[in-house]
Design a protein around this motif. Structure first.
Motif, PDB file in Angstrom:
ATOM      1  N   PRO A 150       5.191  50.561  11.107  1.00  0.00           N
ATOM      2  CA  PRO A 150       4.045  51.703  10.652  1.00  0.00           C
ATOM      3  C   PRO A 150       4.199  52.019   9.149  1.00  0.00           C
ATOM      4  N   THR A 151       3.185  52.585   8.530  1.00  0.00           N
ATOM      5  CA  THR A 151       3.400  52.978   7.285  1.00  0.00           C
ATOM      6  C   THR A 151       3.975  54.364   7.253  1.00  0.00           C
ATOM      7  N   GLU A 178       6.957  61.558  13.188  1.00  0.00           N
ATOM      8  CA  GLU A 178       8.154  61.267  13.356  1.00  0.00           C
ATOM      9  C   GLU A 178       9.344  61.659  12.790  1.00  0.00           C
ATOM     10  N   GLU A 179       9.352  61.352  11.477  1.00  0.00           N
ATOM     11  CA  GLU A 179      10.258  61.916  10.709  1.00  0.00           C
ATOM     12  C   GLU A 179      10.422  63.243  10.329  1.00  0.00           C
ATOM     13  N   ALA A 198      13.329  65.752  11.569  1.00  0.00           N
ATOM     14  CA  ALA A 198      14.106  66.688  10.447  1.00  0.00           C
ATOM     15  C   ALA A 198      14.032  67.981  11.120  1.00  0.00           C
ATOM     16  N   ASP A 199      12.944  68.471  11.788  1.00  0.00           N
ATOM     17  CA  ASP A 199      13.031  69.559  12.641  1.00  0.00           C
ATOM     18  C   ASP A 199      14.196  69.604  13.610  1.00  0.00           C
ATOM     19  N   GLU A 200      14.427  68.587  14.484  1.00  0.00           N
ATOM     20  CA  GLU A 200      15.569  68.583  15.503  1.00  0.00           C
ATOM     21  C   GLU A 200      16.884  68.756  14.654  1.00  0.00           C
ATOM     22  N   GLU A 201      16.989  68.221  13.335  1.00  0.00           N
ATOM     23  CA  GLU A 201      18.256  68.354  12.723  1.00  0.00           C
ATOM     24  C   GLU A 201      18.510  69.480  12.314  1.00  0.00           C
ATOM     25  N   GLN A 202      17.446  70.470  11.667  1.00  0.00           N
ATOM     26  CA  GLN A 202      17.642  71.711  11.495  1.00  0.00           C
ATOM     27  C   GLN A 202      17.795  72.707  12.535  1.00  0.00           C
ATOM     28  N   ARG A 203      17.350  72.294  13.534  1.00  0.00           N
ATOM     29  CA  ARG A 203      17.653  73.200  14.888  1.00  0.00           C
ATOM     30  C   ARG A 203      18.962  72.900  15.127  1.00  0.00           C
TER      31      ARG A 203
END
Length: 84
Positions: A19-20, A27-28, A32-37
């Motif tokens: 993927p480009t 997905e990134e 990032a949102d999951e890591e922040q959560r």
């Protein structure tokens, strides 16, 4: 996918389209949102643990002051609290 595009696309050794960066962005962002959560949850846990530690320390301090006050009352009555 038989699509004509004005750029070259890359495939990995298994033949999967790489993927480009634009295609990877959602997905990134999700990662990032999951890591922040997770970071927020860890911070919440740390804050709660600190609150419990502070409460335990306050309770110990209160018990120590009470013990010292009771010992002073016993001494005032002529009783040595260390020999009881």
């Amino acid at each position: 996918l038989n699509e004509v595009a004005p750029w070259m696309r890359w495939f990995d050794e298994q033949g999967n389209l790489i993927p480009t960066s634009e295609e990877r962005l959602p997905e990134e962002q999700h990662r990032a949102d999951e890591e922040q959560r997770r970071a927020n949850e860890e911070q919440r846990r740390a804050n709660e643990e600190q609150r419990r530690a502070d409460a335990a320390e306050a309770s110990r301090d209160q018990q120590q002051r009470r013990a010292e006050a009771l010992a002073a009352k016993l001494r005032a009555l002529g009783v040595d609290p260390d020999e009881v």
